[in-house]
Design an enzyme around this catalytic site. Structure first.
Site, mmCIF file in Angstrom:
data_model
loop_
_atom_site.group_PDB
_atom_site.id
_atom_site.type_symbol
_atom_site.label_atom_id
_atom_site.label_comp_id
_atom_site.label_asym_id
_atom_site.label_seq_id
_atom_site.Cartn_x
_atom_site.Cartn_y
_atom_site.Cartn_z
ATOM 1 N N ASP A 1 0.817 -1.215 0.000
ATOM 2 C CA ASP A 1 0.000 0.000 0.000
ATOM 3 C C ASP A 1 0.851 1.265 0.000
ATOM 4 O OD1 ASP A 1 0.944 -0.437 2.584
ATOM 5 O OD2 ASP A 1 -1.013 -0.864 3.427
ATOM 6 N N HIS B 1 -6.967 -4.961 9.787
ATOM 7 C CA HIS B 1 -6.703 -4.811 8.347
ATOM 8 C C HIS B 1 -5.393 -5.460 7.936
ATOM 9 C CE1 HIS B 1 -4.812 -0.575 9.185
ATOM 10 N NE2 HIS B 1 -3.833 -1.427 9.039
ATOM 11 N N ASP C 1 -7.439 -2.717 13.707
ATOM 12 C CA ASP C 1 -8.806 -3.123 13.367
ATOM 13 C C ASP C 1 -8.839 -4.389 12.497
ATOM 14 O OD1 ASP C 1 -7.888 -2.179 10.945
ATOM 15 O OD2 ASP C 1 -9.356 -0.548 10.756
ATOM 16 N N GLU D 1 -9.546 -1.992 5.083
ATOM 17 C CA GLU D 1 -10.277 -1.668 6.294
ATOM 18 C C GLU D 1 -11.557 -2.504 6.394
ATOM 19 O OE1 GLU D 1 -8.614 -0.228 8.331
ATOM 20 O OE2 GLU D 1 -8.057 1.832 7.908
HETATM 21 C C1 GLP Z 1 -0.273 0.019 8.407
HETATM 22 C C2 GLP Z 1 -0.073 -0.807 7.157
HETATM 23 C C3 GLP Z 1 -0.346 -2.269 7.440
HETATM 24 C C4 GLP Z 1 0.356 -2.715 8.697
HETATM 25 C C5 GLP Z 1 -0.127 -1.910 9.864
HETATM 26 C C6 GLP Z 1 0.438 -2.344 11.191
HETATM 27 O O1 GLP Z 1 -1.593 0.329 8.631
HETATM 28 N N1 GLP Z 1 -0.889 -0.368 6.086
HETATM 29 O O2 GLP Z 1 0.077 -3.034 6.326
HETATM 30 O O3 GLP Z 1 0.113 -4.068 8.915
HETATM 31 O O4 GLP Z 1 0.270 -0.573 9.586
HETATM 32 O O5 GLP Z 1 1.406 -1.469 11.634
HETATM 33 P P1 GLP Z 1 2.290 -1.678 12.929
HETATM 34 O O6 GLP Z 1 3.288 -2.696 12.587
HETATM 35 O O7 GLP Z 1 2.930 -0.317 13.097
HETATM 36 O O8 GLP Z 1 1.390 -2.064 14.027
#
Ligand code: GLP
Length: 266
Positions: A67, A138, A136, A143
């Site tokens: 993303d 994702h 959440d 989402e």
């Molecule tokens: C973002 C990314 C996700 C990732 C998530 C978790 O939202 N788009 O792909 O899994 O962060 O992040 P963290 O590792 O900081 O908890």
């Protein structure tokens, strides 16, 4: 799904690094799907170490990130391109021309999303997709309510996501409210998937994704459909799983995990 529960974050990241390294050695032109977020930082540091100390060779790999934010120039420190350069690409011998992220600055976002899908297909599809999990549930930026067959497209980010991710911005107001993400269907097309989650804050959502029903409200739960999905956790992220004993038993018995068990024991 196969679950591996490791004693701490370091061990969980080392296991995922070992899985990636094995895949790269077996197929030097591997097509690797990549993720961002705090969880991946230690993993990427470990891969950089393996490149430096063991000569792990990324020169022929192609990478596709899950993303990217819409409207952030790539040189913005909050962009995922910037994150990937800083945390991984600048520290390994990958050809920058072989590293792909969705184009959040495209004049025509929809055309850019279709082109991203075409690019993945043109490379023969993703061999190994790395995933984190959002608060959440994702994966990527899929989402709640994302269609489980969705493809790469633009999405509005959920409020909890904005809250958590904006803390990574010097100025939290800079965080875009929209992003481009591979779809759940795109992710499920990868030949294998590895989800890494660490820390107590992920324990509840991991239990929902792994042991709960498959639902578009928790898009990580769609990984239950994936024929080759491994979920690597540290003890903290595993605390709310009801069937931990079963997962530990399988990890100890399963021949697929044998080399990783041996490596963990040194
Ligand atoms: C973002 C990314 C996700 C990732 C998530 C978790 O939202 N788009 O792909 O899994 O962060 O992040 P963290 O590792 O900081 O908890």
């Amino acid at each position: 799904m196969e679950i591996a529960i490791r004693p701490d974050t370091e061990a969980a990241c080392s296991l995922v690094a070992a899985i990636i390294a094995k895949a790269v050695r077996a197929k030097p032109d591997l097509v690797l799907g990549l993720a961002t977020g705090r969880t991946m930082e230690r993993l990427y540091a470990r891969l950089a170490e393996m490149h430096r100390d063991e000569g792990l060779d990324f020169s022929r790999c192609r990478t596709f990130n899950l993303d990217e934010y819409i409207g952030l120039p790539v040189e913005h420190p909050g962009s995922y391109r910037y994150y990937m350069n800083q945390n991984l690409f600048n520290h390994i011998n990958i050809d920058p021309a072989n590293t792909f992220l969705p184009d959040g600055m495209a004049a025509d976002i929809k055309a850019g999303c279709a082109a991203y899908e075409d690019k993945i297909a043109g490379c023969g599809g993703i061999d190994l997709q790395l995933l984190g999990i959002g608060a959440d549930g994702h994966i990527g930026f899929n989402e709640p309510l994302s269609a489980l067959r969705s493809r790469t497209r633009d999405k509005t980010l959920a409020e909890p996501t904005v809250k958590v991710n904006s803390t990574l911005f010097d100025n939290p107001d800079d965080m875009p409210r929209r992003a481009i993400t591979m779809g759940v269907g795109t992710i499920l097309d990868a030949r294998s998937a590895v989800l890494l989650a660490t820390g107590k804050s992920k324990a509840g959502i991991i239990a929902q994704a792994v042991e709960g029903p498959v639902t578009s409200m928790v898009t990580a739960s769609a990984l239950q459909f994936h024929p080759r999905c491994r979920v690597i956790l540290d003890e903290d992220a595993a605390t709310e799983l009801r069937h931990q004993d079963y997962y530990r038993w399988v990890f100890e018995q399963d021949p697929d995990w044998a080399e990783y068990r041996a490596a963990a024991q040194g």
